[in-house]
Design an enzyme around this catalytic site. Structure first.
Site, mmCIF file in Angstrom:
data_model
loop_
_atom_site.group_PDB
_atom_site.id
_atom_site.type_symbol
_atom_site.label_atom_id
_atom_site.label_comp_id
_atom_site.label_asym_id
_atom_site.label_seq_id
_atom_site.Cartn_x
_atom_site.Cartn_y
_atom_site.Cartn_z
ATOM 1 N N ASN A 48 -0.008 3.876 14.756
ATOM 2 C CA ASN A 48 -1.033 4.736 15.102
ATOM 3 C C ASN A 48 -1.788 4.372 16.077
ATOM 4 O O ASN A 48 -1.806 2.752 16.432
ATOM 5 C CB ASN A 48 -1.903 4.816 13.844
ATOM 6 C CG ASN A 48 -1.175 5.317 12.657
ATOM 7 O OD1 ASN A 48 -0.578 6.249 12.552
ATOM 8 N ND2 ASN A 48 -1.604 4.859 11.361
ATOM 9 N N LYS A 72 -0.782 -3.602 7.666
ATOM 10 C CA LYS A 72 -0.933 -3.470 9.072
ATOM 11 C C LYS A 72 -0.787 -4.354 9.997
ATOM 12 O O LYS A 72 -1.307 -5.619 9.722
ATOM 13 C CB LYS A 72 -2.375 -2.640 9.129
ATOM 14 C CG LYS A 72 -2.787 -1.477 8.316
ATOM 15 C CD LYS A 72 -4.131 -0.994 8.048
ATOM 16 C CE LYS A 72 -4.447 0.061 7.475
ATOM 17 N NZ LYS A 72 -5.757 0.604 7.299
ATOM 18 N N TYR A 132 -1.884 0.194 15.734
ATOM 19 C CA TYR A 132 -1.349 -0.672 14.822
ATOM 20 C C TYR A 132 -0.012 0.074 13.786
ATOM 21 O O TYR A 132 0.054 1.334 13.968
ATOM 22 C CB TYR A 132 -2.692 -0.617 13.924
ATOM 23 C CG TYR A 132 -3.356 0.488 13.223
ATOM 24 C CD1 TYR A 132 -3.200 1.080 12.145
ATOM 25 C CD2 TYR A 132 -4.420 1.128 14.182
ATOM 26 C CE1 TYR A 132 -3.803 2.162 11.688
ATOM 27 C CE2 TYR A 132 -5.035 2.292 13.731
ATOM 28 C CZ TYR A 132 -4.778 2.669 12.493
ATOM 29 O OH TYR A 132 -5.412 3.962 12.272
ATOM 30 N N ASP A 168 -16.710 7.787 6.606
ATOM 31 C CA ASP A 168 -16.631 6.379 6.520
ATOM 32 C C ASP A 168 -18.187 5.873 5.985
ATOM 33 O O ASP A 168 -18.197 5.103 5.315
ATOM 34 C CB ASP A 168 -16.366 5.610 7.828
ATOM 35 C CG ASP A 168 -14.765 5.830 8.220
ATOM 36 O OD1 ASP A 168 -14.212 6.170 7.192
ATOM 37 O OD2 ASP A 168 -14.563 5.571 9.216
#
Length: 182
Positions: A48, A72, A132, A168
């Protein structure tokens, strides 16, 4: 690569070893055998990227539940970020502890985040690009998060949060979770 253990169990800061000449440089960013020797995930299913226009942008604190829990491997390709990880594994000696790492296009460090950690970053400059690898596919029904400003975590963000998504900003506080975090 040089592997630096962190304060949090199973997380690693990785320093690239640049091999350069008049053309520029070369560096390995992932090695299955070296990762396996350290108990790190070796299979990644997705890569990503994230682009943030403004300093102070905050993304996260994200994680996924089993069976889609993600490892990750994070790099900042342009600009600078402070990457924050929180250990949410209840059986871990570093449960609910966090640590910050500066990743930028000058130090070229990478952060390995094992499954069972919430992950977030804040941009320290304008015009930031982060890339990532993740070990599990995105599964919206297994996605969870922690509130970035939860007092129980005690995270002191280096910048004022200037931009954050509604999702978030609305993750529940740790004490509001109805089940184990992970």
């Amino acid at each position: 690569m040089k592997y630096h253990s962190t304060e949090l169990k199973d997380a690693w800061l990785i320093e690239l070893e640049l091999r350069g000449d008049d053309r520029g440089f070369f560096a390995r960013t992932m090695c299955r055998e070296e990762f396996a020797d350290r108990g790190m995930e070796t299979e990644y299913v997705q890569q990503n990227m994230s682009v943030s226009a403004f300093k102070g942008t905050l993304r996260g604190m994200h994680y996924q539940l089993r069976p889609y829990a993600e490892a990750k491997l994070i790099r900042c390709l342009r600009g600078a970020i402070v990457d924050v990880i929180v250990d949410i594994r209840e059986d871990s000696p570093t449960y609910l502890k966090h640590q910050m790492f500066e990743l930028n296009d000058q130090n070229r460090h990478q952060l390995y985040v094992p499954p069972g950690f919430a992950h977030s970053f804040q941009t320290l400059t304008d015009d930031v690009e982060v890339s990532y690898l993740v070990s599990s596919p995105y599964a919206p029904e297994h996605e969870r998060g922690l509130r970035y400003n939860d007092e129980k975590l005690g995270i002191s963000w280096p910048e004022t949060v200037t931009t954050i998504s509604d999702k978030d900003a609305a993750w529940p506080l740790i004490d509001e979770h109805r089940q184990p975090l992970f």
